[in-house]
Design a protein around this motif. Structure first.
Motif, mmCIF file in Angstrom:
data_model
loop_
_atom_site.group_PDB
_atom_site.id
_atom_site.type_symbol
_atom_site.label_atom_id
_atom_site.label_comp_id
_atom_site.label_asym_id
_atom_site.label_seq_id
_atom_site.Cartn_x
_atom_site.Cartn_y
_atom_site.Cartn_z
ATOM 1 N N ALA A 197 0.843 -1.135 -0.238
ATOM 2 C CA ALA A 197 -0.065 0.011 0.067
ATOM 3 C C ALA A 197 0.836 0.973 -0.105
ATOM 4 O O ALA A 197 0.564 2.390 -0.678
ATOM 5 C CB ALA A 197 -0.846 -0.071 1.233
ATOM 6 N N ALA A 198 1.852 1.235 0.915
ATOM 7 C CA ALA A 198 2.683 2.701 1.095
ATOM 8 C C ALA A 198 3.386 2.941 -0.332
ATOM 9 O O ALA A 198 3.347 3.978 -0.591
ATOM 10 C CB ALA A 198 3.664 2.309 2.224
ATOM 11 N N ILE A 199 4.018 2.026 -0.870
ATOM 12 C CA ILE A 199 4.847 2.171 -2.298
ATOM 13 C C ILE A 199 3.922 2.407 -3.429
ATOM 14 O O ILE A 199 4.157 3.254 -4.152
ATOM 15 C CB ILE A 199 5.757 0.878 -2.523
ATOM 16 N N LYS A 200 2.617 1.808 -3.359
ATOM 17 C CA LYS A 200 1.475 2.187 -4.430
ATOM 18 C C LYS A 200 1.034 3.622 -4.239
ATOM 19 O O LYS A 200 0.561 4.279 -5.326
ATOM 20 C CB LYS A 200 0.487 1.260 -4.362
ATOM 21 N N ARG A 201 0.943 4.180 -2.926
ATOM 22 C CA ARG A 201 0.432 5.311 -2.782
ATOM 23 C C ARG A 201 1.597 6.386 -3.080
ATOM 24 O O ARG A 201 1.168 7.770 -3.065
ATOM 25 C CB ARG A 201 -0.015 5.395 -1.280
ATOM 26 N N GLY A 202 2.908 5.989 -3.003
ATOM 27 C CA GLY A 202 3.825 7.108 -3.232
ATOM 28 C C GLY A 202 4.408 7.599 -2.149
ATOM 29 O O GLY A 202 5.429 8.465 -2.086
ATOM 30 N N ASP A 203 4.294 6.530 -0.854
ATOM 31 C CA ASP A 203 4.651 7.250 0.170
ATOM 32 C C ASP A 203 6.394 6.886 0.502
ATOM 33 O O ASP A 203 7.188 7.578 1.091
ATOM 34 C CB ASP A 203 4.134 6.678 1.251
ATOM 35 N N ILE A 204 6.713 5.887 -0.427
ATOM 36 C CA ILE A 204 8.147 5.450 -0.249
ATOM 37 C C ILE A 204 9.021 6.208 -1.313
ATOM 38 O O ILE A 204 8.789 6.050 -2.566
ATOM 39 C CB ILE A 204 8.399 3.854 -0.342
ATOM 40 N N LYS A 205 9.867 6.928 -0.953
ATOM 41 C CA LYS A 205 10.735 7.876 -1.741
ATOM 42 C C LYS A 205 11.929 7.498 -1.872
ATOM 43 O O LYS A 205 12.734 6.702 -1.502
ATOM 44 C CB LYS A 205 11.034 9.374 -1.160
ATOM 45 N N SER A 206 12.460 7.809 -3.219
ATOM 46 C CA SER A 206 13.878 7.740 -3.828
ATOM 47 C C SER A 206 14.334 8.712 -4.465
ATOM 48 O O SER A 206 13.685 9.233 -5.368
ATOM 49 C CB SER A 206 13.849 6.208 -4.630
ATOM 50 N N ASP A 207 15.750 9.138 -4.490
ATOM 51 C CA ASP A 207 16.477 10.039 -5.082
ATOM 52 C C ASP A 207 16.698 9.672 -6.600
ATOM 53 O O ASP A 207 17.063 10.265 -7.376
ATOM 54 C CB ASP A 207 17.533 10.491 -4.184
ATOM 55 N N ILE A 208 16.687 8.248 -6.771
ATOM 56 C CA ILE A 208 17.317 7.695 -8.067
ATOM 57 C C ILE A 208 16.466 6.903 -8.554
ATOM 58 O O ILE A 208 16.886 6.416 -9.874
ATOM 59 C CB ILE A 208 18.689 6.867 -7.460
ATOM 60 N N VAL A 209 15.204 6.596 -8.266
ATOM 61 C CA VAL A 209 14.087 5.825 -8.951
ATOM 62 C C VAL A 209 12.790 6.554 -8.583
ATOM 63 O O VAL A 209 12.325 7.028 -7.806
ATOM 64 C CB VAL A 209 14.289 4.280 -8.376
ATOM 65 N N ASP A 210 12.358 6.684 -10.008
ATOM 66 C CA ASP A 210 10.729 7.050 -10.001
ATOM 67 C C ASP A 210 9.881 5.843 -10.335
ATOM 68 O O ASP A 210 9.937 5.728 -11.912
ATOM 69 C CB ASP A 210 11.002 8.216 -11.144
ATOM 70 N N LEU A 211 9.213 5.541 -9.609
ATOM 71 C CA LEU A 211 8.475 4.300 -10.068
ATOM 72 C C LEU A 211 6.938 4.896 -10.612
ATOM 73 O O LEU A 211 6.173 5.695 -10.120
ATOM 74 C CB LEU A 211 7.976 3.489 -8.698
ATOM 75 N N ASP A 212 6.638 4.418 -11.894
ATOM 76 C CA ASP A 212 5.244 4.468 -12.560
ATOM 77 C C ASP A 212 4.500 3.285 -12.195
ATOM 78 O O ASP A 212 4.686 2.205 -12.623
ATOM 79 C CB ASP A 212 5.420 4.707 -13.807
ATOM 80 N N ILE A 213 3.380 3.386 -11.309
ATOM 81 C CA ILE A 213 2.750 2.116 -10.824
ATOM 82 C C ILE A 213 1.759 1.812 -11.918
ATOM 83 O O ILE A 213 0.893 2.673 -12.294
ATOM 84 C CB ILE A 213 2.159 2.538 -9.414
ATOM 85 N N VAL A 214 1.852 0.584 -12.355
ATOM 86 C CA VAL A 214 0.793 0.217 -13.315
ATOM 87 C C VAL A 214 0.063 -0.696 -12.631
ATOM 88 O O VAL A 214 0.198 -2.025 -12.113
ATOM 89 C CB VAL A 214 1.702 -0.692 -14.706
ATOM 90 N N GLN A 215 -1.507 -0.569 -12.847
ATOM 91 C CA GLN A 215 -2.529 -1.197 -12.323
ATOM 92 C C GLN A 215 -2.907 -2.468 -13.024
ATOM 93 O O GLN A 215 -3.231 -2.206 -13.936
ATOM 94 C CB GLN A 215 -3.673 -0.518 -11.389
ATOM 95 N N VAL A 216 -2.623 -3.712 -12.620
ATOM 96 C CA VAL A 216 -3.000 -4.868 -13.159
ATOM 97 C C VAL A 216 -3.728 -5.645 -12.370
ATOM 98 O O VAL A 216 -3.407 -6.024 -11.398
ATOM 99 C CB VAL A 216 -1.912 -5.567 -13.889
ATOM 100 N N THR A 217 -5.135 -5.962 -12.526
ATOM 101 C CA THR A 217 -5.886 -6.623 -11.664
ATOM 102 C C THR A 217 -6.632 -7.812 -12.571
ATOM 103 O O THR A 217 -7.434 -7.429 -13.575
ATOM 104 C CB THR A 217 -7.197 -5.744 -10.990
ATOM 105 N N PRO A 218 -6.524 -9.229 -12.280
ATOM 106 C CA PRO A 218 -5.829 -9.601 -10.934
ATOM 107 C C PRO A 218 -3.982 -9.429 -11.464
ATOM 108 O O PRO A 218 -3.935 -9.712 -12.466
ATOM 109 C CB PRO A 218 -6.244 -10.974 -10.753
ATOM 110 N N VAL A 219 -3.278 -9.450 -10.420
ATOM 111 C CA VAL A 219 -1.981 -9.241 -10.779
ATOM 112 C C VAL A 219 -1.422 -10.457 -11.430
ATOM 113 O O VAL A 219 -0.644 -10.278 -12.600
ATOM 114 C CB VAL A 219 -1.203 -9.180 -9.445
ATOM 115 N N HIS A 220 -1.781 -11.570 -11.225
ATOM 116 C CA HIS A 220 -1.181 -12.665 -12.009
ATOM 117 C C HIS A 220 -1.130 -12.645 -13.593
ATOM 118 O O HIS A 220 -0.638 -13.411 -14.422
ATOM 119 C CB HIS A 220 -2.068 -14.265 -11.735
#
Length: 305
Positions: free
Chosen positions: A31-54
């Motif tokens: 949940a935290a990483i998908k909300r953008g709460d987990i920060k990085s100076d060197i990586v910018d994550l573009d969350i792609v929602q795939v449901t169901p994940v498999h």
């Protein structure tokens, strides 16, 4: 705290973070990483929602459609077997009891594991990870050979060029797994839990049995981990460690599990689980050799403990 990128910042020049697509499922630990709460100076994550994940596993394994992607452990083993260039991160995204997911329709009577030879058991795909776990458990715990069961599947493997063994048959086109269980066309099925009171576990007191199994083995069965396109890891040797750090921070932000952690992080924390599912996959004809955990996590990822 985030890592410093020696490739990008060795000259002291500010560089844009590396933009990456990420596919992971919806779990408390993500949940935290998908909300953008987990920060990085060197990586910018573009969350792609795939449901169901498999449903993301096949395009990742066949076309490398994403930069970072959750993947079933058996799909990853098959990818290794075929030289598909993906690198694992020992961050478990899904681990759970398997026994309650093996169900039968009591409308037609009930039976136990030792009654399975000759019966028809439906599973989404022969190479599905939960199916591999249950087949292995049937052999180890009940002395039932998976070759004595008629496995009915509904789709092929996530990886290319996999021929299903002779003890596997494909369901008629257009048929659904649960529908075939409800009509008695198959005797049992491996699927998600259902609220239908007629559908009950093949294994009596399955939840308690699953807990006893985990206690005896010292771990819960692992279903999914995370992989990165190997090309990116070669270009950015720090990348796997940073992805691991971010996923770990997201997990740490979630409520701690009560009792045993079904989704531990790190190579050593998962060594016995990885070794066992690798044995099962080999014995069941899913991969060509019995891989060790060290083979699966060669190189820098061994240090991620």
């Amino acid at each position: 705290m985030t890592m410093q990128d020696p490739d990008l910042n060795s000259a002291g020049v500010d560089s844009a973070p590396l933009k990456l697509s990420l596919v992971i499922g919806d779990e408390p630990i993500t949940a935290a990483i998908k909300r953008g709460d987990i920060k990085s100076d060197i990586v910018d994550l573009d969350i792609v929602q795939v449901t169901p994940v498999h449903t993301a596993f096949k395009p990742m394994a066949r076309e490398l459609c994403y930069d970072v992607c959750e993947m079933a452990i058996v799909t990853y083993l098959m990818a290794v077997d075929r030289g598909i260039p993906i690198t694992p991160v020992p961050a478990v995204m899904l681990g759970r009891p398997q026994q309650p997911l093996f169900i039968q329709n009591r409308t037609f009577g009930t039976f136990g594991p030792k009654d399975l030879p000759g019966k028809r058991v439906a599973v989404r795909a022969y190479s599905q990870t939960t199916g591999a776990w249950i087949r292995g458990m049937l052999g180890d715990e009940y002395g039932v050979s998976f070759k004595d069961i008629n496995w009915v599947t509904f789709e092929g493997a996530h990886v290319p060029d996999f021929d299903e063994p002779s003890w596997v048959i494909r369901a008629p086109e257009g048929r659904a797994l649960l529908d075939m269980l409800k009509t008695g066309e198959v005797d049992a099925a491996i699927t998600e839990k259902t609220a239908d009171p007629a559908l009950v576990p093949v294994i009596d007191d399955a939840d308690a049995v699953a807990e006893q199994w985990a206690e005896a083995h010292g771990f819960s069965p692992v279903n999914h981990l995370v992989v990165i396109r190997t090309e990116l890891v070669r270009q950015h040797p720090w990348l796997a460690e940073e992805i691991y750090r971010m996923l770990k921070a997201s997990k740490d932000a979630a409520p701690a599990p009560a009792g045993r952690d079904p989704m531990p992080f790190g190579v050593d924390a998962n060594r016995e689980a990885f070794d066992l599912i690798a044995r099962y996959a080999f014995e069941q004809g899913i991969v060509s050799k019995r891989y060790t955990t060290d083979e699966l996590f060669e190189g820098t990822l061994r240090e991620l403990n």
